[in-house]
Design an enzyme around this catalytic site. Structure first.
Site, PDB file in Angstrom:
ATOM      1  N   SER A   9       0.849  -1.205   0.000  1.00 19.28           N
ATOM      2  CA  SER A   9       0.000   0.000   0.000  1.00 19.28           C
ATOM      3  C   SER A   9       0.876   1.244   0.000  1.00 19.28           C
ATOM      4  CB  SER A   9      -0.868   0.015   1.265  1.00 19.28           C
ATOM      5  OG  SER A   9      -1.533   1.251   1.381  1.00 19.28           O
ATOM      6  N   TYR A  43      -1.348   0.687  10.717  1.00 21.93           N
ATOM      7  CA  TYR A  43      -1.529   0.004   9.421  1.00 21.93           C
ATOM      8  C   TYR A  43      -0.351   0.339   8.495  1.00 21.93           C
ATOM      9  CZ  TYR A  43      -3.517  -0.980   4.773  1.00 21.93           C
ATOM     10  OH  TYR A  43      -3.735  -1.449   3.497  1.00 21.93           O
TER      11      TYR A  43
HETATM   12  N1  LIG Z   1      -8.787  -1.298  -0.029  1.00 17.93           N
HETATM   13  C1  LIG Z   1      -7.790  -0.439  -0.028  1.00 17.93           C
HETATM   14  O1  LIG Z   1      -7.978   0.804   0.003  1.00 17.93           O
HETATM   15  C2  LIG Z   1      -6.372  -0.947  -0.109  1.00 17.93           C
HETATM   16  C3  LIG Z   1      -5.374  -0.033  -0.452  1.00 17.93           C
HETATM   17  C4  LIG Z   1      -4.046  -0.461  -0.503  1.00 17.93           C
HETATM   18  C5  LIG Z   1      -3.756  -1.775  -0.219  1.00 17.93           C
HETATM   19  N2  LIG Z   1      -4.744  -2.645   0.122  1.00 17.93           N
HETATM   20  C6  LIG Z   1      -4.354  -4.003   0.476  1.00 17.93           C
HETATM   21  O2  LIG Z   1      -4.930  -4.901  -0.470  1.00 17.93           O
HETATM   22  C7  LIG Z   1      -5.158  -6.159   0.170  1.00 17.93           C
HETATM   23  C8  LIG Z   1      -6.563  -6.638  -0.174  1.00 17.93           C
HETATM   24  O3  LIG Z   1      -7.501  -5.708   0.355  1.00 17.93           O
HETATM   25  P1  LIG Z   1      -8.946  -5.502  -0.275  1.00 17.93           P
HETATM   26  O4  LIG Z   1      -9.061  -4.051  -0.574  1.00 17.93           O
HETATM   27  O5  LIG Z   1      -9.202  -6.497  -1.326  1.00 17.93           O
HETATM   28  O6  LIG Z   1      -9.852  -5.728   0.998  1.00 17.93           O
HETATM   29  P2  LIG Z   1     -10.751  -6.987   1.433  1.00 17.93           P
HETATM   30  O7  LIG Z   1     -11.728  -7.312   0.369  1.00 17.93           O
HETATM   31  O8  LIG Z   1     -11.243  -6.649   2.784  1.00 17.93           O
HETATM   32  O9  LIG Z   1      -9.689  -8.174   1.499  1.00 17.93           O
HETATM   33  C9  LIG Z   1      -8.882  -8.426   2.609  1.00 17.93           C
HETATM   34  C10 LIG Z   1      -8.891  -9.924   2.811  1.00 17.93           C
HETATM   35  O10 LIG Z   1      -7.969 -10.260   3.862  1.00 17.93           O
HETATM   36  C11 LIG Z   1      -8.535 -11.345   4.549  1.00 17.93           C
HETATM   37  N3  LIG Z   1      -7.968 -11.507   5.890  1.00 17.93           N
HETATM   38  C12 LIG Z   1      -7.892 -10.601   6.881  1.00 17.93           C
HETATM   39  N4  LIG Z   1      -7.328 -11.151   7.964  1.00 17.93           N
HETATM   40  C13 LIG Z   1      -7.035 -12.428   7.638  1.00 17.93           C
HETATM   41  C14 LIG Z   1      -6.454 -13.504   8.331  1.00 17.93           C
HETATM   42  N5  LIG Z   1      -6.037 -13.404   9.622  1.00 17.93           N
HETATM   43  N6  LIG Z   1      -6.297 -14.683   7.684  1.00 17.93           N
HETATM   44  C15 LIG Z   1      -6.705 -14.834   6.402  1.00 17.93           C
HETATM   45  N7  LIG Z   1      -7.283 -13.849   5.686  1.00 17.93           N
HETATM   46  C16 LIG Z   1      -7.445 -12.668   6.303  1.00 17.93           C
HETATM   47  C17 LIG Z   1     -10.013 -10.989   4.635  1.00 17.93           C
HETATM   48  O11 LIG Z   1     -10.736 -12.147   4.914  1.00 17.93           O
HETATM   49  P3  LIG Z   1     -12.145 -12.145   5.711  1.00 17.93           P
HETATM   50  O12 LIG Z   1     -13.170 -12.312   4.652  1.00 17.93           O
HETATM   51  O13 LIG Z   1     -11.993 -13.330   6.603  1.00 17.93           O
HETATM   52  O14 LIG Z   1     -12.221 -10.844   6.472  1.00 17.93           O
HETATM   53  C18 LIG Z   1     -10.268 -10.451   3.233  1.00 17.93           C
HETATM   54  O15 LIG Z   1     -10.635 -11.496   2.347  1.00 17.93           O
HETATM   55  C19 LIG Z   1      -4.877  -5.959   1.644  1.00 17.93           C
HETATM   56  O16 LIG Z   1      -3.590  -6.432   1.956  1.00 17.93           O
HETATM   57  C20 LIG Z   1      -4.896  -4.455   1.814  1.00 17.93           C
HETATM   58  O17 LIG Z   1      -4.071  -4.035   2.882  1.00 17.93           O
HETATM   59  C21 LIG Z   1      -6.046  -2.267   0.164  1.00 17.93           C
END
Ligand SMILES: NC(=O)c1ccc[n+]([C@@H]2O[C@H](COP(=O)([O-])OP(=O)(O)OC[C@H]3O[C@@H](n4cnc5c(N)ncnc54)[C@H](OP(=O)(O)O)[C@@H]3O)[C@@H](O)[C@H]2O)c1
Length: 253
Positions: A146, A159
């Protein structure tokens, strides 16, 4: 095997219910991706992710339990998945939690949850995946990092620091693996409208999961090392990173 255009045929997704991961798999399925293992902790989100990936054209989609905070179990879990499924061209490290910054400042458990998931879990998972990929002789690790890790901001520094740690590990790992046939690509999105940010006011230059997915597919084709989404954030953060702290501190970030 990854084809000449950088399109993988098989993928292991750690955090398989991630909106960004599912959008990425949908786009890859329209290319050569055929076999996917979605690993995560929530059966409901894994099942709906599997339905979408199958509908996009993947003919072999499996789901498996995987908890990012079970760092001690990552070596065995990931090497077993490689053995059971005959290896993977791509390992996408997509799990992550935004957490609650205010809560993390008053409650050590919340800070621990954020750091254990985003840094410790990502570190052990990437290192474990790298050993299996090196043993098979090829493949790519993609880390969803990120821009929050580029410089810790007052509003979400727990974070941000956890993503900075994972990002730094991926940079070192990529250098260590140079010449081994295994590649590491770091993806640094800004604000993405996904489950993680549901209900939050979008930041400037926000993106949809599909835009991150397209950037990942293009990055793999070019064998890129670092990808920003949107790409202009590379320049925005190059400036922010070098702003003197007294000025940076005053910005509403
Ligand atoms: N959205 C943003 O603005 C953004 C920006 C920059 C980077 N990112 C990064 O992109 C990645 C994906 O995020 P996203 O936006 O696609 O959000 P998301 O849909 O909320 O995906 C995050 C995933 O991580 C899983 N997770 C969390 N804790 C976990 C654990 N202990 N064990 C296994 N799985 C776990 C969640 O599973 P559950 O269904 O069990 O909760 C969810 O499927 C993340 O690393 C995030 O930091 C996101």
């Amino acid at each position: 095997m990854i084809d000449a255009l950088g399109n993988p045929q098989s993928a292991l997704v750690l955090g398989g219910g991630s909106d960004i991961a599912v959008a990425t798999l949908e786009q890859m399925a329209a290319r050569r991706l055929r076999r996917v293992v979605l690993a995560g902790r929530n059966e409901g989100s894994l099942a709906s992710a599997a339905t979408r990936v199958e509908a996009a054209g993947c003919d072999q989609v499996a789901t498996v339990h995987f908890d990012a905070v079970d760092a001690a179990g990552h070596d065995a879990a990931i090497s077993d998945l490689f053995s059971q499924h005959g290896g993977f061209d791509l390992v996408l490290v997509a799990f992550g939690v935004l957490g609650d910054q205010g809560q993390a400042e008053v409650d050590g458990d919340e800070a621990l949850r954020i750091v254990q998931t985003n840094f410790t879990g990502a570190a052990t998972a990437m290192l474990a995946a790298s050993r299996s990929l090196v043993a098979q002789g090829h493949g790519t690790i993609v880390l969803l990092s990120s821009v929050a890790g580029e410089r810790a901001r007052r509003s979400n520094y727990v974070y941000g620091s956890s993503k900075a740690g994972a990002d730094a590990l991926a940079q070192g790992l990529g250098d260590a693996l140079h010449g081994s046939g295994v590649h590491v690509m770091i993806v640094r999105p800004g604000f993405v409208r996904s489950k993680m940010t549901e209900g939050m006011a979008p930041a400037p230059m926000s993106a949809q999961p599909a835009e991150v997915a397209s950037a990942i597919v293009r990055g793999l084709e070019k064998r890129a090392e670092v990808v920003y989404v949107p790409s202009k954030l590379r320049y925005v953060f190059a400036v922010l990173r070098h702003l003197p702290r007294p000025i940076f501190r005053r910005l509403p970030l």
